[in-house]
Design a protein around this motif. Structure first.
Motif, PDB file in Angstrom:
ATOM      1  N   ALA A   1       0.823  -1.218   0.000  1.00  0.00           N
ATOM      2  CA  ALA A   1       0.000   0.000   0.000  1.00  0.00           C
ATOM      3  C   ALA A   1       0.854   1.263   0.000  1.00  0.00           C
ATOM      4  CB  ALA A   1      -0.934  -0.014   1.210  1.00  0.00           C
ATOM      5  N   ALA A   2       2.104   1.168   0.481  1.00  0.00           N
ATOM      6  CA  ALA A   2       2.983   2.339   0.523  1.00  0.00           C
ATOM      7  C   ALA A   2       3.512   2.708  -0.854  1.00  0.00           C
ATOM      8  CB  ALA A   2       4.152   2.079   1.473  1.00  0.00           C
ATOM      9  N   LEU A   3       3.391   1.820  -1.836  1.00  0.00           N
ATOM     10  CA  LEU A   3       3.858   2.116  -3.184  1.00  0.00           C
ATOM     11  C   LEU A   3       2.959   3.169  -3.828  1.00  0.00           C
ATOM     12  CD1 LEU A   3       4.461  -1.547  -4.382  1.00  0.00           C
ATOM     13  CD2 LEU A   3       6.227   0.095  -3.674  1.00  0.00           C
ATOM     14  N   ARG A   4       3.551   4.046  -4.639  1.00  0.00           N
ATOM     15  CA  ARG A   4       2.771   5.024  -5.382  1.00  0.00           C
ATOM     16  C   ARG A   4       2.253   4.379  -6.663  1.00  0.00           C
ATOM     17  NH1 ARG A   4       7.235   7.745  -4.020  1.00  0.00           N
ATOM     18  NH2 ARG A   4       7.972   7.968  -6.179  1.00  0.00           N
ATOM     19  N   PHE A   5       1.021   4.663  -6.972  1.00  0.00           N
ATOM     20  CA  PHE A   5       0.311   3.997  -8.066  1.00  0.00           C
ATOM     21  C   PHE A   5       0.110   4.963  -9.233  1.00  0.00           C
ATOM     22  CE2 PHE A   5      -3.888   3.196 -10.037  1.00  0.00           C
ATOM     23  CZ  PHE A   5      -3.710   1.899 -10.490  1.00  0.00           C
ATOM     24  N   ALA A   6       0.284   4.438 -10.434  1.00  0.00           N
ATOM     25  CA  ALA A   6      -0.002   5.222 -11.638  1.00  0.00           C
ATOM     26  C   ALA A   6      -0.437   4.264 -12.733  1.00  0.00           C
ATOM     27  CB  ALA A   6       1.226   6.015 -12.078  1.00  0.00           C
ATOM     28  N   VAL A   7      -1.239   4.759 -13.671  1.00  0.00           N
ATOM     29  CA  VAL A   7      -1.699   3.921 -14.772  1.00  0.00           C
ATOM     30  C   VAL A   7      -1.813   4.772 -16.035  1.00  0.00           C
ATOM     31  CG1 VAL A   7      -4.110   4.271 -14.070  1.00  0.00           C
ATOM     32  CG2 VAL A   7      -3.532   2.377 -15.586  1.00  0.00           C
ATOM     33  N   ARG A   8      -1.370   4.201 -17.148  1.00  0.00           N
ATOM     34  CA  ARG A   8      -1.495   4.842 -18.457  1.00  0.00           C
ATOM     35  C   ARG A   8      -2.538   4.085 -19.277  1.00  0.00           C
ATOM     36  NH1 ARG A   8       3.628   4.506 -22.241  1.00  0.00           N
ATOM     37  NH2 ARG A   8       2.562   2.612 -22.954  1.00  0.00           N
ATOM     38  N   VAL A   9      -3.425   4.806 -19.920  1.00  0.00           N
ATOM     39  CA  VAL A   9      -4.502   4.202 -20.693  1.00  0.00           C
ATOM     40  C   VAL A   9      -4.066   4.086 -22.149  1.00  0.00           C
ATOM     41  CG1 VAL A   9      -6.929   4.335 -21.349  1.00  0.00           C
ATOM     42  CG2 VAL A   9      -6.194   5.204 -19.107  1.00  0.00           C
ATOM     43  N   ASP A  10      -3.618   2.904 -22.550  1.00  0.00           N
ATOM     44  CA  ASP A  10      -3.203   2.695 -23.940  1.00  0.00           C
ATOM     45  C   ASP A  10      -4.405   2.433 -24.844  1.00  0.00           C
ATOM     46  OD1 ASP A  10      -0.720   2.957 -22.884  1.00  0.00           O
ATOM     47  OD2 ASP A  10       0.097   1.111 -23.717  1.00  0.00           O
ATOM     48  N   ARG A  11      -5.282   1.529 -24.430  1.00  0.00           N
ATOM     49  CA  ARG A  11      -6.559   1.291 -25.111  1.00  0.00           C
ATOM     50  C   ARG A  11      -7.655   1.309 -24.063  1.00  0.00           C
ATOM     51  NH1 ARG A  11      -4.157  -3.320 -27.465  1.00  0.00           N
ATOM     52  NH2 ARG A  11      -5.674  -4.618 -26.362  1.00  0.00           N
ATOM     53  N   PRO A  12      -8.552   2.255 -24.099  1.00  0.00           N
ATOM     54  CA  PRO A  12      -9.565   2.344 -23.040  1.00  0.00           C
ATOM     55  C   PRO A  12     -10.562   1.201 -23.058  1.00  0.00           C
ATOM     56  CG  PRO A  12     -10.007   3.942 -24.774  1.00  0.00           C
ATOM     57  CD  PRO A  12      -8.671   3.355 -25.076  1.00  0.00           C
ATOM     58  N   GLY A  13     -10.720   0.513 -24.212  1.00  0.00           N
ATOM     59  CA  GLY A  13     -11.709  -0.551 -24.290  1.00  0.00           C
ATOM     60  C   GLY A  13     -13.127   0.000 -24.261  1.00  0.00           C
ATOM     61  N   THR A  14     -14.076  -0.907 -24.183  1.00  0.00           N
ATOM     62  CA  THR A  14     -15.489  -0.521 -24.100  1.00  0.00           C
ATOM     63  C   THR A  14     -16.152  -1.279 -22.958  1.00  0.00           C
ATOM     64  OG1 THR A  14     -16.080  -2.234 -25.726  1.00  0.00           O
ATOM     65  CG2 THR A  14     -15.675  -0.004 -26.561  1.00  0.00           C
ATOM     66  N   ILE A  15     -17.090  -0.624 -22.283  1.00  0.00           N
ATOM     67  CA  ILE A  15     -17.837  -1.262 -21.209  1.00  0.00           C
ATOM     68  C   ILE A  15     -18.924  -2.159 -21.816  1.00  0.00           C
ATOM     69  CG2 ILE A  15     -19.475  -0.877 -19.331  1.00  0.00           C
ATOM     70  CD1 ILE A  15     -16.771  -0.314 -18.366  1.00  0.00           C
ATOM     71  N   GLU A  16     -18.935  -3.431 -21.409  1.00  0.00           N
ATOM     72  CA  GLU A  16     -19.935  -4.378 -21.864  1.00  0.00           C
ATOM     73  C   GLU A  16     -20.692  -4.935 -20.662  1.00  0.00           C
ATOM     74  OE1 GLU A  16     -20.594  -4.796 -24.921  1.00  0.00           O
ATOM     75  OE2 GLU A  16     -18.801  -4.121 -26.001  1.00  0.00           O
ATOM     76  N   LEU A  17     -21.858  -5.527 -20.927  1.00  0.00           N
ATOM     77  CA  LEU A  17     -22.707  -6.078 -19.869  1.00  0.00           C
ATOM     78  C   LEU A  17     -22.818  -7.584 -20.028  1.00  0.00           C
ATOM     79  CD1 LEU A  17     -24.714  -5.661 -17.504  1.00  0.00           C
ATOM     80  CD2 LEU A  17     -26.514  -5.412 -19.220  1.00  0.00           C
ATOM     81  N   ASP A  18     -22.559  -8.320 -18.940  1.00  0.00           N
ATOM     82  CA  ASP A  18     -22.693  -9.774 -18.911  1.00  0.00           C
ATOM     83  C   ASP A  18     -23.885 -10.110 -18.004  1.00  0.00           C
ATOM     84  OD1 ASP A  18     -22.156 -12.366 -19.450  1.00  0.00           O
ATOM     85  OD2 ASP A  18     -20.283 -12.497 -18.337  1.00  0.00           O
TER      86      ASP A  18
END
Length: 278
Positions: A56-73
């Protein structure tokens, strides 16, 4: 000494929930810190009740290369008829009598409904009573790809890098059926912070062109930052989360991949979403 480990999160399906589970399960549009650290803890072989303060002490970051699409299951369970089990026959006198006179391969003999609410329809067949069907709606991201950076103590990031290459347990992206389509470990860089590592790392195949959206964990009170309830505290029992701050800049034109084909990813894995593949 500070270091940054990079994690590639690509899959046909992935889900990053940040809400209690129920009949409706939402997904964030990008990986959450609590979800990624859960994946890392699993790769390290830790149990739900183990301490995660070092992670939890680690700093978090994220890069969005392909955002994708939200789907429903959409799922239903508990309705209709399902195969009869031997234990059900043993515990039901009428079924025991029928078992002596009816061919056990007869489809009618093998029908029963979930024992919580059994009735008979107008034809006399066993079935679940109205209203016994459970419905769930799970949202997930389709064809998304992200690059996550965890920055902090070199010893911790080194152990994470080793675990991602040889995990103690099976790893998945949010749900057990959602396995990664590429190797998770995308790099381990000493004396490198998240912005530098994410800007220099090649983007995923078929990613958006130009600048890419990124999310960086920052100190509370940083100008332009927002507060999110996504700081993992414990995975024991109900997941406990706290607040943290994040900023959402864009990274200027990270490099494209080189030496890849239209049919494979940078690691040689098959690209299920490539339009012209057989």
């Amino acid at each position: 000494m500070t270091a940054t480990v990079l994690i590639r999160l690509s899959a046909p399906m992935q889900s990053w929930g940040n809400q209690p589970r129920g009949a409706y399960r939402a997904s964030s549009v990008r990986p959450t810190k609590s979800g990624v650290l859960g994946l890392v803890a699993n790769a390290l072989g830790r149990d739900y009740g183990d301490n995660i303060d070092d992670l939890a002490a680690l700093r978090f970051a994220v890069r969005v290369d392909r955002p994708g699409t939200i789907e429903l299951d959409y799922h239903t369970t508990g309705g209709g008829t399902v195969p009869l089990l031997p234990g059900n026959v043993l515990g039901n006198p009428a079924w025991r009598r029928k078992a002596k006179t009816v061919d056990p391969h007869d489809p009618d003999f093998y029908e029963y409904a979930p024992p919580a609410s059994i009735g008979r329809d107008k034809n006399g067949e066993l079935t679940s009573k109205p209203g016994n069907t459970n419905q769930t709606r799970d949202r997930y991201l389709a064809d998304a790809s992200f690059l996550v950076a965890l920055t902090g103590d070199h010893t911790v990031t080194t152990s994470i890098a080793a675990a991602l290459e040889n995990p103690e347990r099976a790893v998945y992206l949010g749900r057990k059926a959602y396995t990664p389509s590429e190797p998770l470990l995308a790099g381990h860089h000493e004396h490198t912070d998240a912005p530098e590592a994410l800007t220099a790392a090649p983007r995923a195949a078929r990613s958006d062109t130009g600048d890419l959206l990124a999310v960086f964990e920052v100190a509370p009170g940083t100008a332009g930052s927002a507060i999110v309830h996504d700081q993992p505290i414990s995975y024991a029992g109900t997941i406990t989360r706290g607040a943290r701050a994040e900023s959402r800049p864009t990274l200027v034109n990270p490099p494209h991949q080189t030496g890849t084909t239209s049919r494979t990813t940078e690691h040689g894995g098959y690209d299920f979403f490539e339009e012209n593949t057989p």
